[in-house]
Design an enzyme around this catalytic site. Structure first.
Site, PDB file in Angstrom:
ATOM      1  N   TYR A 151       0.852  -1.211   0.000  1.00  0.00           N
ATOM      2  CA  TYR A 151       0.000   0.000   0.000  1.00  0.00           C
ATOM      3  C   TYR A 151       0.879   1.250   0.000  1.00  0.00           C
ATOM      4  O   TYR A 151       0.660   2.187  -0.772  1.00  0.00           O
ATOM      5  CB  TYR A 151      -0.930  -0.040   1.213  1.00  0.00           C
ATOM      6  CG  TYR A 151      -1.476   1.294   1.638  1.00  0.00           C
ATOM      7  CD1 TYR A 151      -2.500   1.912   0.917  1.00  0.00           C
ATOM      8  CD2 TYR A 151      -0.977   1.952   2.772  1.00  0.00           C
ATOM      9  CE1 TYR A 151      -3.014   3.145   1.317  1.00  0.00           C
ATOM     10  CE2 TYR A 151      -1.483   3.176   3.173  1.00  0.00           C
ATOM     11  CZ  TYR A 151      -2.497   3.772   2.441  1.00  0.00           C
ATOM     12  OH  TYR A 151      -2.987   4.997   2.826  1.00  0.00           O
ATOM     13  N   LYS A 155       1.566   4.714  -2.623  1.00  0.00           N
ATOM     14  CA  LYS A 155       1.549   6.130  -2.237  1.00  0.00           C
ATOM     15  C   LYS A 155       2.870   6.817  -2.616  1.00  0.00           C
ATOM     16  O   LYS A 155       2.893   8.028  -2.861  1.00  0.00           O
ATOM     17  CB  LYS A 155       1.252   6.268  -0.746  1.00  0.00           C
ATOM     18  CG  LYS A 155      -0.148   5.777  -0.354  1.00  0.00           C
ATOM     19  CD  LYS A 155      -1.265   6.615  -0.964  1.00  0.00           C
ATOM     20  CE  LYS A 155      -2.636   6.239  -0.409  1.00  0.00           C
ATOM     21  NZ  LYS A 155      -3.712   7.107  -0.895  1.00  0.00           N
TER      22      LYS A 155
END
Ligand SMILES: NC(=O)c1ccc[n+]([C@@H]2O[C@H](COP(=O)([O-])OP(=O)(O)OC[C@H]3O[C@@H](n4cnc5c(N)ncnc54)[C@H](O)[C@@H]3O)[C@@H](O)[C@H]2O)c1
Length: 262
Positions: A151, A155
């Site tokens: 994740y 980003k």
């Protein structure tokens, strides 16, 4: 009193999105929500129900916006640390790539095509997690990425994407590494159990005021990385100096204020 702006908020039905919509509406801005589910607090004609991969819907929603606040994402890894086989799956291909990689590309492309002058991208403190784990704090906007897991890698891409569109297409972009705004009672309990978590807690109220300041601030740099947390309890972990300098925003709350407002 600032001039009311038209603002598109993606992920507007989520934990942070609802706080942002509430704050922007209270300040008189014309908010358009964009989410795969209806946005609480917005009338149906300003609550677009569509996904980020629906390019036509996204462009219709972004038309005329002075700012896009991009929050829509898969908000964490499905599983970390990894389990043992056969329970060692991840959500990279199924969710993280379409929602957190392809989706932001469509958002930035919509901004470019429609001439939206400002975009605020929701990044995460998980991109600098490695510094926190080794005791290197406070982290600053210049701290190089040390992502926590998959994740966080998406980003890191998001921040790079924003930087590219700022430099190549003249869009003012801010990528904000957000602290932890808990989404359920289980996350509140986790924060209660750790000093680091309490220091990076972000209340819904401070989140709403942060994004409102990012909409309203004049004279932003072409591209900036900032941090947003509430006030620390034990020790400063994220350096908020640049956030305060650029936006004139400072957190008002401290853990656990607002933590159970779901
Ligand atoms: N809450 C936190 O502690 C935290 C911390 C750091 C960063 N962030 C980031 O902030 C943003 C908001 O997080 P949140 O906690 O409000 O998450 P959330 O899961 O509560 O909200 C995300 C919203 O995005 C929507 N969404 C997801 N994929 C979509 C898609 N493809 N198209 C349209 N809508 C979609 C969901 O329906 C949901 O309403 C995310 O980008 C997340 O990565 C959150």
């Amino acid at each position: 009193m600032t001039t009311p702006q038209r603002v598109l908020v993606t992920g507007s039905a989520g934990r942070i999105g609802r706080a942002v919509v509430k704050e922007l509406a209270a300040r008189g801005h014309g908010v358009v929500g964009y989410d795969v589910r209806p946005t609480p607090g917005l009338p149906p004609d300003r609550s677009v129900v569509a996904g980020l991969l629906d390019v036509d819907a996204l462009r219709r929603a972004a038309a005329g916006a002075a700012c896009v606040i991009h929050l829509a994402a898969t908000p964490d890894d499905a599983q970390f640390p990894r389990g043992n086989p056969p329970d060692d799956g991840d959500n990279f291909v199924s969710e993280l790539v379409p929602n957190n990689v392809v989706g932001p590309y469509h958002v930035m492309e919509a901004a470019r095509a429609l001439g939206v002058p400002r975009v605020v991208l929701a990044s995460t403190g998980q991109v600098i997690d490695g510094h926190l784990r080794t005791g290197h704090f406070p982290v600053t906007p210049d701290s190089p990425p040390r992502p926590r897991y998959l994740y966080a890698c998406t980003k890191v891409f998001l921040e790079a994407l924003g930087q590219v569109y700022a430099r190549q297409h003249g869009i003012t972009v801010m990528a904000v590494r957000l602290g932890w705004c808990p989404r359920d009672a289980g996350q509140v309990a986790e924060i209660a159990g750790g000093e680091l978590f309490q220091d990076v807690f972000l209340s819904p109220g401070d989140a709403g005021r942060f994004f409102a300041a990012a909409v309203e601030a004049a004279g932003l740099p072409p591209f900036a990385v900032t941090y947003a947390t509430s006030r620390y309890v034990h020790q400063l972990r994220y350096d908020l100096g640049e956030t305060q300098q650029i936006l004139g925003w400072a957190p008002q709350d401290r853990w656990p204020t607002g933590s159970s407002e779901f």
